[in-house]
Design a protein around this motif. Structure first.
Motif, PDB file in Angstrom:
ATOM      1  N   MET A   1     -11.150 -21.954 -61.386  1.00 22.57           N
ATOM      2  CA  MET A   1     -11.932 -20.937 -61.266  1.00 22.57           C
ATOM      3  C   MET A   1     -11.493 -19.629 -61.099  1.00 22.57           C
ATOM      4  N   PRO A   2     -10.151 -19.666 -60.150  1.00 20.48           N
ATOM      5  CA  PRO A   2      -9.553 -18.363 -59.783  1.00 20.48           C
ATOM      6  C   PRO A   2      -8.977 -17.470 -61.246  1.00 20.48           C
ATOM      7  N   GLN A   3      -8.605 -18.650 -62.227  1.00 15.22           N
ATOM      8  CA  GLN A   3      -7.938 -18.114 -63.392  1.00 15.22           C
ATOM      9  C   GLN A   3      -9.228 -17.288 -64.293  1.00 15.22           C
ATOM     10  N   ASP A   4     -10.089 -17.924 -64.284  1.00 17.93           N
ATOM     11  CA  ASP A   4     -11.454 -17.450 -64.847  1.00 17.93           C
ATOM     12  C   ASP A   4     -11.681 -15.825 -64.253  1.00 17.93           C
ATOM     13  N   ALA A   5     -11.825 -16.016 -63.219  1.00 18.30           N
ATOM     14  CA  ALA A   5     -11.996 -14.627 -62.291  1.00 18.30           C
ATOM     15  C   ALA A   5     -11.071 -13.588 -62.638  1.00 18.30           C
ATOM     16  N   GLU A   6      -9.691 -13.979 -62.872  1.00 17.87           N
ATOM     17  CA  GLU A   6      -8.637 -13.159 -63.235  1.00 17.87           C
ATOM     18  C   GLU A   6      -8.797 -12.575 -64.738  1.00 17.87           C
ATOM     19  N   LYS A   7      -9.253 -13.496 -65.543  1.00 13.65           N
ATOM     20  CA  LYS A   7      -9.481 -13.309 -66.600  1.00 13.65           C
ATOM     21  C   LYS A   7     -10.666 -12.194 -66.978  1.00 13.65           C
ATOM     22  N   LEU A   8     -11.655 -12.496 -66.329  1.00 16.04           N
ATOM     23  CA  LEU A   8     -12.828 -11.401 -66.137  1.00 16.04           C
ATOM     24  C   LEU A   8     -12.282 -10.194 -65.559  1.00 16.04           C
ATOM     25  N   THR A   9     -11.810 -10.061 -64.635  1.00 12.11           N
ATOM     26  CA  THR A   9     -11.212  -8.776 -64.234  1.00 12.11           C
ATOM     27  C   THR A   9     -10.205  -8.001 -65.229  1.00 12.11           C
ATOM     28  N   LEU A  10      -9.354  -8.766 -65.888  1.00 13.36           N
ATOM     29  CA  LEU A  10      -8.528  -8.229 -66.857  1.00 13.36           C
ATOM     30  C   LEU A  10      -9.420  -7.344 -68.012  1.00 13.36           C
ATOM     31  N   ALA A  11     -10.428  -8.279 -68.343  1.00 19.57           N
ATOM     32  CA  ALA A  11     -11.333  -7.932 -69.337  1.00 19.57           C
ATOM     33  C   ALA A  11     -12.022  -6.633 -69.201  1.00 19.57           C
ATOM     34  N   ILE A  12     -12.751  -6.601 -67.887  1.00 17.17           N
ATOM     35  CA  ILE A  12     -13.393  -5.648 -67.277  1.00 17.17           C
ATOM     36  C   ILE A  12     -12.509  -4.414 -67.269  1.00 17.17           C
ATOM     37  N   GLU A  13     -11.535  -4.464 -66.793  1.00 12.91           N
ATOM     38  CA  GLU A  13     -10.431  -3.495 -66.959  1.00 12.91           C
ATOM     39  C   GLU A  13     -10.007  -2.722 -68.143  1.00 12.91           C
ATOM     40  N   LYS A  14      -9.993  -3.650 -69.085  1.00  8.71           N
ATOM     41  CA  LYS A  14      -9.705  -3.106 -70.515  1.00  8.71           C
ATOM     42  C   LYS A  14     -10.857  -2.349 -70.934  1.00  8.71           C
TER      43      LYS A  14
END
Length: 86
Positions: A1-14
């Motif tokens: 789950m933490p990886q999904d949250a990191e991917k989501l955070t990166l996508a939001i930042e992009k």
């Protein structure tokens, strides 16, 4: 789950950076080009366009029989005034 949250955070930042670039860089350039094109089109139409055409008054030069009588008001052979908009 933490990886999904990191991917989501990166996508939001992009997406956030893309939106900021669009608003601060690309959009003002597009609006500027549209404004200059509209202003130059007003010269070509010999009147202001804001829904309908409000023509400029006919000049004495246009009423004459010289070479320059074919040009609309505020235009000339070289279009210096129209091309001064940048």
């Amino acid at each position: 789950m933490p990886q999904d949250a990191e991917k989501l955070t990166l996508a939001i930042e992009k997406v956030k950076s893309d939106i900021l670039r669009e608003v601060n860089d690309i959009l003002p350039r597009r609006v500027g080009v549209l404004a200059v094109n509209l202003f130059r089109q007003n010269f070509r139409n010999a009147g202001f366009m804001d829904g309908t055409n409000h023509p400029w008054k006919t000049t004495r030069r246009q009423l004459g029989k010289g070479k320059d009588s074919k040009y609309t008001p505020l235009t000339s052979r070289r279009n210096h005034l129209m091309m001064s908009t940048t």
